[in-house]
Design an enzyme around this catalytic site. Sequence first.
Site, short mmCIF file in Angstrom:
data_model
loop_
_atom_site.label_atom_id
_atom_site.label_comp_id
_atom_site.label_asym_id
_atom_site.label_seq_id
_atom_site.Cartn_x
_atom_site.Cartn_y
_atom_site.Cartn_z
N GLU A 92 1.42 -0.28 -5.11
CA GLU A 92 0.24 0.54 -5.39
C GLU A 92 0.62 1.96 -5.78
O GLU A 92 1.59 2.50 -5.24
CB GLU A 92 -0.66 0.60 -4.14
CG GLU A 92 -2.02 1.19 -4.44
CD GLU A 92 -2.60 2.05 -3.32
OE1 GLU A 92 -1.88 2.34 -2.34
OE2 GLU A 92 -3.77 2.45 -3.44
N HIS A 114 -0.80 10.40 -2.92
CA HIS A 114 -2.11 10.04 -2.38
C HIS A 114 -3.04 11.23 -2.27
O HIS A 114 -4.17 11.21 -2.74
CB HIS A 114 -1.97 9.37 -1.00
CG HIS A 114 -3.30 9.04 -0.41
ND1 HIS A 114 -3.99 9.90 0.42
CD2 HIS A 114 -4.11 7.96 -0.57
CE1 HIS A 114 -5.14 9.37 0.76
NE2 HIS A 114 -5.25 8.19 0.17
N HIS A 125 0.84 -1.20 0.00
CA HIS A 125 0.00 0.00 0.00
C HIS A 125 0.87 1.25 0.00
O HIS A 125 1.60 1.51 0.97
CB HIS A 125 -0.89 -0.02 1.24
CG HIS A 125 -1.84 1.12 1.32
ND1 HIS A 125 -1.78 2.07 2.31
CD2 HIS A 125 -2.88 1.47 0.52
CE1 HIS A 125 -2.75 2.95 2.14
NE2 HIS A 125 -3.43 2.62 1.05
O1 G3P Z 1 -6.56 1.81 -2.82
C1 G3P Z 1 -6.79 1.09 -1.69
C2 G3P Z 1 -6.61 2.03 -0.57
O2 G3P Z 1 -5.39 2.64 -0.80
C3 G3P Z 1 -7.68 3.03 -0.56
O3 G3P Z 1 -7.41 3.99 0.35
O4 G3P Z 1 -7.06 6.34 0.72
O5 G3P Z 1 -5.17 4.77 0.91
O6 G3P Z 1 -6.06 5.32 -1.29
P1 G3P Z 1 -6.36 5.16 0.16
CA CA Z 2 -5.05 3.89 -2.82
#
Ligand code: G3P
Ligand code: CA
Length: 414
Positions: free
Chosen positions: A56, A71, A29
């Site tokens: 990601e 992000h 993540h």
């Molecule tokens: O994309 C999965 C997760 O990352 C969603 O939450 O806010 O971290 O992008 P966020």
């Molecule tokens: Ca995300």
Amino acid sequence: MKKTLALGLLALACVAPAQASAVQLNIGHRGASGTRPEHTFAAYDRALALGADYIEQDLQVTSDGVLVVLHDGTLNRTVRGPAENCTGAVDTKTLAQIKTCSAGEWFGAEWAGEKVPTLEEVFQRYGKTVNYYIETKTPDPEDDMETKLLALLDKYDLRNASINDWQVLIQSFSADSLKRVHAMDARLPLVFLGTLNAASIQSVREYGVGIGPSFGGVTQANVAAAHAACLNVHPYTVNTDADIARMLSYGVDGMFTNFPERLEAQLGAAAAPGLTGPKTAAADLRRCRGEQKDVPAPVGGTVGATLSLTLGTPGTFGAFTPGVEKVYTASTKATVVSTAGDASLTVADPGKLTNGTFTLASPLGVAITPNAWTGPVSNAESVIAFTQPIAANEPLRTGTYAKTLTFTLSTTNP
Ligand code: G3P
Ligand code: CA
């Protein structure tokens, strides 16, 4: 009403041909963002080193239309540098401005050199050696983020790898964004981020391959319901050992985690090696949907036991000259075919050449080279050398001297 829905889901899970993937994917993540500054090469490198199957990316668009990986919609939390360039909304800054900023300093001085990467730079760095899980973050249709993303997939030859092997998964909280991608290429694998329930399952199965819910709302029953609809479930963001264990016990198909090492440790030997996890998951989903049938079609052959010996033209010494001491020589060849584990070629005692009732004084010499093999051979050749000594005072009777020899090819390991 709620109760009726829950019972419906359970019934579906029990009767439908639920198919979980054989692998549970480790999704880094924002990279290994628990121990490195998120969405930096340092975070991606670390995630891959820790066993992540995916890294990601969250996408934002700069004011000059470049996809960057960040992000937040603003630079304030994770970017440091001159305020005019490094604070405020991403879409009010040019790429050149953003490149003056540090993307790692906020996390620690040792990461101060890290920059906000463009998506293209991510593809340039890792190419087709990794899997990407890319989120269209708060996409404004005017930015045309989806078209830019697909153009980059094509530029880096990732579209087919995405379609066939899920090398790129595209995710979004925006169903509209996913539907725009689906309209451009219905084969691309899409994951909707949102609640996992009967409504989202019914909707997402029309265009997507999975749902990414916040892990707090995940239950064994709603995972089973998604599987019954041939959808994968990838909860976010699962960081503690206890939560990771619980999600695994529900049979999720993978999860986003800031600590890929924790998930990898729990997966142990079941962890997917290298690039193969997403490929396996993609094939499993196609099987679930009846888009892929695996029909065994054995192919093979047999080898019969063979020991074959072919001798060349008979050896001849020519004419023996009486009264002259000489060792006469002649040769022929043997050709061997053997399917055995070993083989040897021998000759029975050659004795002496005879001419009617007359016999030469010295025995015939026979040497075979080579005369043994330690494995199967095809058309291996051996030289068979004959020697015949004649002494100076040896009486020789007129006529033809001859002998029929017996050669034997044999094995101890057929
Ligand atoms: O994309 C999965 C997760 O990352 C969603 O939450 O806010 O971290 O992008 P966020
Ligand atoms: Ca995300």
